[in-house]
Design an enzyme around this catalytic site. Structure first.
Site, PDB file in Angstrom:
ATOM      1  N   ALA A  54      41.242  40.025  42.951  1.00 34.80           N
ATOM      2  CA  ALA A  54      42.774  40.143  42.834  1.00 34.80           C
ATOM      3  C   ALA A  54      43.246  40.228  44.119  1.00 34.80           C
ATOM      4  O   ALA A  54      43.212  41.147  45.023  1.00 34.80           O
ATOM      5  CB  ALA A  54      43.200  40.835  41.751  1.00 34.80           C
ATOM      6  N   GLY A  55      44.293  38.971  44.644  1.00 33.73           N
ATOM      7  CA  GLY A  55      44.988  39.069  45.605  1.00 33.73           C
ATOM      8  C   GLY A  55      44.616  38.598  46.912  1.00 33.73           C
ATOM      9  O   GLY A  55      45.360  38.378  47.818  1.00 33.73           O
TER      10      GLY A  55
ATOM     11  N   ASN B 282      40.267  33.452  42.585  1.00 31.70           N
ATOM     12  CA  ASN B 282      40.662  32.370  41.576  1.00 31.70           C
ATOM     13  C   ASN B 282      41.901  31.621  41.846  1.00 31.70           C
ATOM     14  O   ASN B 282      41.513  30.322  42.310  1.00 31.70           O
ATOM     15  CB  ASN B 282      41.061  33.103  40.125  1.00 31.70           C
ATOM     16  N   THR B 283      42.902  32.519  41.898  1.00 34.79           N
ATOM     17  CA  THR B 283      44.328  31.625  42.438  1.00 34.79           C
ATOM     18  C   THR B 283      44.157  30.833  43.609  1.00 34.79           C
ATOM     19  O   THR B 283      44.444  29.677  43.773  1.00 34.79           O
ATOM     20  CB  THR B 283      45.489  32.588  42.415  1.00 34.79           C
TER      21      THR B 283
ATOM     22  N   GLY C 244      46.935  36.916  41.600  1.00 30.02           N
ATOM     23  CA  GLY C 244      47.693  35.697  41.845  1.00 30.02           C
ATOM     24  C   GLY C 244      48.523  35.814  43.288  1.00 30.02           C
ATOM     25  O   GLY C 244      49.272  34.675  43.335  1.00 30.02           O
TER      26      GLY C 244
ATOM     27  N   LYS D  48      33.912  41.319  31.662  1.00 26.25           N
ATOM     28  CA  LYS D  48      34.867  42.029  32.789  1.00 26.25           C
ATOM     29  C   LYS D  48      35.934  42.647  31.823  1.00 26.25           C
ATOM     30  O   LYS D  48      36.695  41.797  31.055  1.00 26.25           O
ATOM     31  CB  LYS D  48      35.188  40.777  33.640  1.00 26.25           C
TER      32      LYS D  48
END
Lengths: 261, 377
Positions: free
Chosen positions: A187-188, A209-210, A161, A100
C-alpha cells in the site's frame, strides 16, 4: 552463492513483486501487467471476484493457475467474523488455503483494524490457513501477529492508493529488523523508486496495485516495478553503505597530527 | 447529534453571501488545495467557476481514479410498489398527481420474476423501491422483498420511505447492504411547500433517517437533493455538507451522492429552478472536489449522450436498462404507473459498451454473500 528465493509458509515464490488487481480499466490491462512483470502472487478481492463463474469474471479469467498464486483478500470486511467467512468461502470454492487479511472497517482510507486483524489471524491459523495480514506499520502488532502464526506481515508504506511512498519509513525499519517472518510492504507505493527503497531497506517483497492500474502504459510500468524490486533486492544483498548526512572531508581535519613527523 | 445542528450553522444567507463574494482567484485556490473547506465549496459553486470547469474536471477525474480506479459499478432499480400516500407535487407517484394508471405491490412471485430477469442480464446489485406507503407496503413487506432479492443478488439496497432505526436494522438482518434516501430539498420552507401529505411532511424525521440507517448497520448510504426545487447551488452545498457529516457520523459506511435532476413532472407542477447541463456538471465537479471519496450514482434520468460524457467526471455507479414501474422487467411490462420517464433507454449491453469506450471497466459484483452472517449461501 545460493539462490535468493522468497519463501512463504514453505512455498518458494518466483517474484518479490506482488500485484493487486483492483482499479484496472480492463481485463486486457491487467493481463498486460501480469505478463510484463511475471508476478507469482496476485491478490484478488473476494467481494469482486465471482468464484462461481471464473471464466466470465473480468479478473479471474486473466489468471493462470500454473503461473499465479491467487491470493484472495478480504477487502471490505469490517470485523474478524466477516473476514473468516470470506476466507472459508474462497477455500470452499477450491482456492489454496491462503488469505490476505484486509480488515478495513472504514471505506474512505481503508486503514486496517489492528484488533480485528489479530483476532482473525488467530482464528484462521487455527483453521489451517496461511495468513498474510495487511497492517499499519506497527512493530508490536507485527510481532504479535507473528506469534499468532501469520506467514508474513504486510505493513503499509502510506494509505492505500495514495502513491505517497514510504511515509512509515522509521516504523517499517523496526518491523524489518525485528521480524522472523517475511515482511511485504503493501500500500502506498506509487513509483518504482518506492519499491526499490523498500527492498533496499530489507523488505522481503512489495505489493503494488494502484500505480499499475493508473499508469498510461500498464505493461511498461509493471516491468519498471519488477526491475526496481529486483534492483532494490540486489542492492540490499550487496550491502549498502551507510547513509551520511555530511560529506567526508577529503583532507582529514586531524591529518595535521600525523603530518608533524 | 443530528445533521440539523450542522445545517443550522449554514443558513441559506451565509452560503449565498459566500457564493456572491467568491472571486475567480478563490475558485483557482479552491481547485489547487488538497483538502477543501466549505468556503472553497462555495467558490466552486459560484458563477465564476463556470470559467474553470476544465481544470475542475481534470481534478475530479484524477481524484475519482485515485479512489475508485477506472471502474464503474453497475446496478438496476426494481420498483416493487407504486402505491403512495404522500403528495409530493413534483412526483408521478403522488396521490394527487392525476395519474390513473395501475398501482400495485408486486407479489413475492412477481418480485422473484423481476429479479430473475435482471440476474439474467448480469446484474449483481439492485435497488428496491417503493412509494411512501407505510400501510400498503409495510416494513415486513420490504423485508421479505430484500430476502427474495438476496436469493439472486449479493448486493441489495432500498430506496423507500424513512424508517426507524430498528426497522433499518431488521432490513440489514435480512441482508440489506445500502440505503438510498434523498432529502429532495434541505430548505425547510421549500420542503414544506412541496410535500403536502403523509409521513414525508416531517422534515426532521426524513433528515435524520439516513443516519439512523448507518447506525443500524447499512454499509452504503446514498443521499441527494432533487435538483430544480430550489437554487441548485444552495441545495448542492447542503448535500455535500451532509455527505461530509455522514462520513464522520457513520464512519463505517460508504457515502455516495446522486444528482437527480427534475426534467419531467406532472402537469400541475412546473419546475421552478431548471438546472442546465453546464450547471449540473459544475455541481458534480464541485462536490467531487469537496468529497473525493464519495461514490457518485448516475441514473437513467439523464440522456444517453450526456451520461457518456459524465463517466470520467466522477461517476462511480451507473444503472442501465432501467424501468421505473413495478413489474417493468418481466411481469407488468407496460401496464403500471411509472414514477418518471427514463431518458437513457439503451439496454445494459449498450451502456457497458459506452463505459468501455471511455476506458472504464464495468463492475457487476462488488459485494459477497459471505459478508452477511445470516446468508444461507
Amino acid at each position: 552463492m545460493t539462490e535468493d528465493r522468497l519463501v512463504i509458509a514453505g512455498r518458494s515464490i518466483r517474484s518479490r513483486l506482488f500485484v493487486g488487481t483492483g482499479k484496472f480499466p480492463s481485463s486486457a490491462a491487467l493481463k498486460a501487467c501480469l505478463d510484463a512483470c511475471d508476478a507469482e502472487i496476485v491478490t484478488v478481492a473476494l467481494r469482486r471476484a465471482d468464484l462461481s463463474k471464473p471464466d466470465d469474471d473480468s479478473i479471474l479469467s486473466v489468471l493462470n493457475r500454473d503461473r499465479h498464486l491467487l491470493l484472495p483478500n478480504t477487502s471490505g470486511a469490517r470485523n474478524a467474523d466477516e473476514a473468516v467467512r470470506l476466507a472459508k468461502l474462497a477455500r470452499a470454492a477450491g482456492l489454496e488455503p491462503w488469505v490476505k487479511l484486509e480488515l478495513t472497517p472504514e471505506p474512505r482510507y481503508l486503514l486496517p483494524d489492528p484488533i480485528e486483524t489479530l483476532k482473525a489471524t488467530e482464528m484462521l491459523v487455527k483453521e489451517g490457513f496461511t495468513v498474510l495480514p495487511y497492517i499499519q506499520a506497527d512493530p508490536i502488532l507485527a510481532k504479535k501477529l507473528e506469534e499468532a502464526g501469520a506467514a508474513t506481515v504486510m505493513p503499509l508504506g502510506a494509505p492505500i492508493g495514495s502513491n505517497r511512498g514510504l511515509r512509515t519509513y522509521d516504523m517499517l525499519r523496526i518491523i524489518i529488523e525485528q521480524a522472523s517472518v517475511p515482511v511485504v510492504v503493501d500500500a502506498g507505493l506509487g513509483a518504482p523508486s518506492h519499491a526499490a527503497a523498500s527492498m533496499e531497506m530489507g523488505a522481503d517483497a512489495v505489493l503494488v496495485n494502484t500505480a499499475l492500474a493508473d499508469a498510461r502504459d500498464h505493461a511498461a510500468m509493471a516491468r519498471a516495478f519488477a526491475l526496481a524490486t529486483e534492483a532494490g533486492r540486489a542492492a540490499y544483498l550487496a550491502g549498502l553503505g551507510p547513509e551520511r548526512s555530511v560529506a567526508e572531508a577529503s583532507s582529514p581535519l586531524t591529518g595535521f597530527l600525523r603530518d608533524k613527523d | 447529534m443530528s445533521f440539523l445542528e450542522e445545517l443550522g450553522a449554514w443558513p441559506r444567507a451565509r452560503i449565498e453571501a459566500l457564493i456572491e463574494r467568491a472571486r475567480p482567484e478563490d475558485v483557482a485556490a479552491a481547485i489547487a488545495r488538497e483538502q477543501r473547506t466549505p468556503e472553497d465549496l462555495c467558490a466552486m459553486l459560484s458563477p465564476h467557476a463556470q470559467a474553470c470547469l476544465e481544470p475542475m474536471a481534470a481534478e475530479a477525474r484524477r481524484l475519482t481514479r485515485w479512489h475508485f480506479g477506472r471502474t464503474i459499478g453497475m446496478y438496476a432499480p426494481i420498483y416493487i410498489s407504486n402505491v403512495c400516500g404522500a403528495d409530493c407535487v413534483y412526483c408521478g407517484y403522488a396521490v394527487r398527481s392525476g395519474n390513473r394508471e395501475r398501482r400495485l405491490n408486486l407479489s413475492a412471485a412477481e418480485i422473484r420474476a423481476e429479479c430473475a430477469a435482471l440476474a439474467a442480464e448480469g446484474y449483481q446489485n439492485v435497488l428496491l423501491l417503493t412509494g411512501e406507503a407505510r400501510r400498503a407496503a409495510p416494513v415486513s413487506y420490504i423485508a421479505e422483498a430484500v430476502a427474495i432479492a438476496r436469493e439472486f443478488f449479493p448486493s441489495v439496497s432500498v430506496e423507500v420511505y424513512s424508517l426507524d432505526e430498528d426497522e433499518y436494522r431488521l432490513l440489514c438482518q435480512r441482508g440489506l447492504e445500502g440505503v438510498t434516501l434523498y432529502m429532495e430539498t434541505y430548505d425547510p420552507t421549500v420542503y414544506q411547500a412541496v410535500h403536502l401529505k403523509g409521513q414525508k411532511t416531517d422534515y426532521r424525521y426524513r433528515l435524520d433517517a439516513i443516519e439512523r440507517a448507518g447506525r443500524a448497520g447499512a454499509r452504503r448510504l446514498s443521499i441527494g437533493a432533487l435538483l430544480g426545487l430550489t437554487d441548485w447551488r444552495i441545495d448542492g452545498f447542503w448535500t455535500a455538507l451532509h455527505g461530509r457529516y455522514l462520513q464522520r457520523a457513520c464512519w463505517q459506511s460508504a457515502v455516495s451522492v446522486s444528482f437527480p435532476r427534475l426534467l419531467h413532472t406532472p402537469a400541475r407542477f412546473s419546475i421552478p429552478h431548471l438546472v442546465t447541463d453546464a450547471e449540473l456538471v459544475q455541481l458534480m465537479l464541485a462536490v467531487r472536489l469537496f468529497l473525493p471519496e464519495a461514490g457518485f450514482n448516475l441514473s437513467t434520468r439523464e440522456r444517453a449522450e450526456f451520461r457518456d460524457h459524465l463517466i470520467p467526471l466522477g461517476v462511480t455507479m451507473m444503472s442501465a436498462g432501467s424501468s421505473t414501474r413495478p413489474g417493468g422487467y418481466a411481469t407488468h411490462v407496460d401496464e403500471t404507473l411509472e414514477q418518471f420517464a427514463i431518458e437513457d433507454r439503451r439496454p445494459p449491453a449498450k451502456v457497458v459498451e459506452a463505459i468501455r469506450a471511455q476506458g472504464y471497466e464495468p463492475v457487476w459484483k462488488d459485494f459477497d454473500y459471505a459478508f452477511d452472517e445470516t446468508s444461507s449461501r
